[in-house]
Motif scaffolding. Sequence first.
Motif, PDB file in Angstrom:
ATOM      1  N   LEU A 133      -0.208  12.699  -3.047  1.00 55.27           N
ATOM      2  CA  LEU A 133      -1.559  12.488  -3.559  1.00 55.27           C
ATOM      3  C   LEU A 133      -2.493  13.619  -3.133  1.00 55.27           C
ATOM      4  O   LEU A 133      -3.257  14.149  -3.945  1.00 55.27           O
ATOM      5  N   GLN A 161      -6.378  -1.291   7.084  1.00 61.02           N
ATOM      6  CA  GLN A 161      -6.479  -2.009   5.817  1.00 61.02           C
ATOM      7  C   GLN A 161      -7.843  -2.693   5.707  1.00 61.02           C
ATOM      8  O   GLN A 161      -8.546  -2.557   4.712  1.00 61.02           O
ATOM      9  N   GLY A 167      -4.042   7.968   4.566  1.00 61.61           N
ATOM     10  CA  GLY A 167      -3.252   7.434   3.477  1.00 61.61           C
ATOM     11  C   GLY A 167      -3.462   5.936   3.350  1.00 61.61           C
ATOM     12  O   GLY A 167      -3.759   5.422   2.274  1.00 61.61           O
ATOM     13  N   GLU A 168      -3.340   5.267   4.459  1.00 62.08           N
ATOM     14  CA  GLU A 168      -3.498   3.813   4.435  1.00 62.08           C
ATOM     15  C   GLU A 168      -4.915   3.420   4.050  1.00 62.08           C
ATOM     16  O   GLU A 168      -5.137   2.480   3.276  1.00 62.08           O
ATOM     17  N   VAL A 209      -7.461   7.553  -9.234  1.00 65.08           N
ATOM     18  CA  VAL A 209      -6.219   7.059  -8.636  1.00 65.08           C
ATOM     19  C   VAL A 209      -6.052   5.555  -8.855  1.00 65.08           C
ATOM     20  O   VAL A 209      -6.998   4.788  -8.673  1.00 65.08           O
ATOM     21  N   GLU A 230      -8.552   1.848  -2.617  1.00 65.70           N
ATOM     22  CA  GLU A 230      -8.175   1.814  -4.035  1.00 65.70           C
ATOM     23  C   GLU A 230      -7.980   0.375  -4.499  1.00 65.70           C
ATOM     24  O   GLU A 230      -8.512  -0.040  -5.527  1.00 65.70           O
ATOM     25  N   GLU A 231      -7.230  -0.361  -3.718  1.00 64.40           N
ATOM     26  CA  GLU A 231      -6.912  -1.727  -4.121  1.00 64.40           C
ATOM     27  C   GLU A 231      -8.186  -2.561  -4.283  1.00 64.40           C
ATOM     28  O   GLU A 231      -8.377  -3.254  -5.279  1.00 64.40           O
ATOM     29  N   GLY A 285       1.354   9.780   0.389  1.00 60.74           N
ATOM     30  CA  GLY A 285       0.099  10.329   0.889  1.00 60.74           C
ATOM     31  C   GLY A 285       0.038  11.825   0.675  1.00 60.74           C
ATOM     32  O   GLY A 285      -0.934  12.363   0.123  1.00 60.74           O
ATOM     33  N   LEU A 307      -7.034   5.089   2.203  1.00 63.93           N
ATOM     34  CA  LEU A 307      -7.194   5.333   0.775  1.00 63.93           C
ATOM     35  C   LEU A 307      -6.569   4.203  -0.048  1.00 63.93           C
ATOM     36  O   LEU A 307      -7.172   3.695  -0.989  1.00 63.93           O
ATOM     37  N   GLY A 308      -5.370   3.819   0.323  1.00 63.57           N
ATOM     38  CA  GLY A 308      -4.685   2.762  -0.405  1.00 63.57           C
ATOM     39  C   GLY A 308      -5.478   1.462  -0.372  1.00 63.57           C
ATOM     40  O   GLY A 308      -5.586   0.758  -1.377  1.00 63.57           O
ATOM     41  N   ALA A 309      -6.034   1.153   0.777  1.00 62.13           N
ATOM     42  CA  ALA A 309      -6.810  -0.077   0.911  1.00 62.13           C
ATOM     43  C   ALA A 309      -8.062  -0.005   0.050  1.00 62.13           C
ATOM     44  O   ALA A 309      -8.428  -0.968  -0.630  1.00 62.13           O
ATOM     45  N   ALA A 354      -3.077   2.374  -8.104  1.00 65.41           N
ATOM     46  CA  ALA A 354      -1.776   1.866  -7.663  1.00 65.41           C
ATOM     47  C   ALA A 354      -1.539   0.575  -8.420  1.00 65.41           C
ATOM     48  O   ALA A 354      -2.189  -0.432  -8.147  1.00 65.41           O
ATOM     49  N   ASN A 399       0.864  -1.169   0.000  1.00 61.54           N
ATOM     50  CA  ASN A 399       0.000   0.000   0.000  1.00 61.54           C
ATOM     51  C   ASN A 399       0.904   1.224   0.000  1.00 61.54           C
ATOM     52  O   ASN A 399       1.402   1.647   1.035  1.00 61.54           O
ATOM     53  N   PRO A 400       1.116   1.821  -1.158  1.00 65.10           N
ATOM     54  CA  PRO A 400       2.102   2.897  -1.237  1.00 65.10           C
ATOM     55  C   PRO A 400       1.728   4.119  -0.398  1.00 65.10           C
ATOM     56  O   PRO A 400       2.603   4.853   0.044  1.00 65.10           O
ATOM     57  N   PHE A 401       0.429   4.302  -0.174  1.00 66.74           N
ATOM     58  CA  PHE A 401       0.003   5.536   0.488  1.00 66.74           C
ATOM     59  C   PHE A 401       0.199   5.516   2.000  1.00 66.74           C
ATOM     60  O   PHE A 401      -0.130   6.470   2.694  1.00 66.74           O
ATOM     61  N   LYS A 402       0.716   4.406   2.492  1.00 65.33           N
ATOM     62  CA  LYS A 402       1.117   4.369   3.894  1.00 65.33           C
ATOM     63  C   LYS A 402       2.356   5.227   4.099  1.00 65.33           C
ATOM     64  O   LYS A 402       2.577   5.756   5.181  1.00 65.33           O
TER      65      LYS A 402
END
Lengths: 329, 329
Positions: free
Chosen positions: A76, B287, B73-74, A92, B80-81, A73, B76-78, A94, A65-68
């Motif tokens: 973005l 997550q 951030g985290e 967005v 998105e995935e 973050g 959002l990443g979760a 990833a 998870n790149p946004f960690k």
Amino acid sequence: MLNVSTTTVSNVIHGKTKEVSPANVERIRKVLEEYDYMPNINARNLASKRSRIIGMVVKVNGKENPFKDQFFGELLGAVEERVRSKGYNLMVYALNDVQQVQKFILSWNMDGLVTCGFVEGEISYLQERYKKPIVIIDDYDTDDLDNCINVRLEDKKAAYEMTKYVIGCGHKKIAFLADNNINLDHQRFLGYCQAMEEAGLPDSEENFLKICSGNRGEQDNLKELCERSYAYTAIICASDYYASMLLNALQDSGRKIPEDISITGFDDVEYASLVRPALTTVRQDIQEKGQVAVDMLVKMLEGKPEEAETLVVLPTRMVIRDSVRNINK
Amino acid sequence: MLNVSTTTVSNVIHGKTKEVSPANVERIRKVLEEYDYMPNINARNLASKRSRIIGMVVKVNGKENPFKDQFFGELLGAVEERVRSKGYNLMVYALNDVQQVQKFILSWNMDGLVTCGFVEGEISYLQERYKKPIVIIDDYDTDDLDNCINVRLEDKKAAYEMTKYVIGCGHKKIAFLADNNINLDHQRFLGYCQAMEEAGLPDSEENFLKICSGNRGEQDNLKELCERSYAYTAIICASDYYASMLLNALQDSGRKIPEDISITGFDDVEYASLVRPALTTVRQDIQEKGQVAVDMLVKMLEGKPEEAETLVVLPTRMVIRDSVRNINK
DNA sequence: TTGTATGCGTTATCAG
DNA sequence: CTGATAACGCATACAA
């Protein structure tokens, strides 16, 4: 309802009021207001052959998870704000597969793209079919690509200065740490090498400490790095993220920082000043990076390519805190 | 090219191969492959009255960048995935004005929405015109809303347990710190109050320390908080983010932690274990929060509302590290 | 199994 | 200043 044509309505919607009689403008505005008209963007996009979508794609390896990472973050967030304020919408992704990227940007007919972490060959691949502007953040070797804008730092110079500073503090056995040796990390490594060489110190590949990026092997990897670190009195890290990890791993294994070993970071994200000892690091303005990226992209989109620089190199600044010991004293 | 109708082509594109002769399937697939056909999603959306877009909207106050906070951030990443792996596309907005939100989700005809930080009245406002499912992360008072899914923690219980733990360590003068007193922060405050009350300790509003969220007044605010902290031996913070800030501000003003004063956090983001002393905090699985949010949303979208829970309360767990002193010893 | 025809909501061209 | 009308690329009900 008003017995006017779609053309007339469309004109007042787009503020082309000189082509419509004031009476109609008023009548139409009123109904628009009353019914709180919302345009159907999909229909609009279909007809107008644009999309008002800007894509942000960051490359990932594996399932991370790149946004960690606060760097991504913050980047973005900066991009989102600027994209929105310029009247565009942000999608967005990833991804690690360029084919996927291409599929998305083509299907959605995105107006422009901001990429992060993709390399020259991958960008070229995209451009085979995607003919719109691309902003490439933090990459090298892509300067000659057409219709592209590069945004990055003086990575080599910054790393050079940091290394020089550490050498100036009396260190001789200095390592460099990163999770790979390409692109900006490679440039930073080159800067490190240059400073070492100038000082007549060994700058071989042996001093390149590779840290694993995944979450899995990280612990083992960290232990091994702690072991290897006994050969050095200072370690130049390619990011604050890894510097903080190493910092804690070393402390947990009983080393004192900076008394036993010095550590430096890169980026100056917020937690660089939150860890103890606070990190001596290289500051970059992430917020501005994101903003500039979008600004340049939009200039290309609005047909002012002459105003857009094809290469933006943002400044860096050393921030000296408490993680480097001056051995001279 | 092949002298077949659009219907036939459309059918093989969508894999409805039982309705097409094998010969044609083959021929069409070949050409599709050869030309690397990309559907125009805008056209598809227009015709099919859906969009395959899921919006993620996080509320911001002022000009901040929410994604600097590792929690967002985290998350959002979760999201998105999961959105991507379910075949949808993610549009991101950081907004504070619900009218804006409504405009975007209606114009793009988004299939669903994930919100964070918006309160009951705002969600209701959206629903006046947006009839599709909404996932609300970390909000209270929205359980009765139709077509909505709430995802949150046992905030009150977790704060209660944390406070109880601190009390168990012998502390009596305990404050609570957050940047507001609504929603989940309020619940956490209630949990704190309950534990204090049960222990016969003062739980008045006086012990609510308000920290400013903006970057501007933060320094002054932090100084003032350091002053006020002399009245306490422990401070329960509503997030790791603020806990780390306070931690450093206190240390910089010469206080020793946990010797002089104890601090606890909330969330257990990565840097909670990176600061020194490492934070005693409440762990949540960010997550999973993002994944569950999208999973539930998609279930609604796929017409399986019976499989979707309208309220998901994720578990928390206390993580005891080094920022709380046991006074009893 | 295949094709025709229509509509989706908007923009854009061009004639009045 | 106004209004037909033709795209835009795709999905789908219905016919064949």
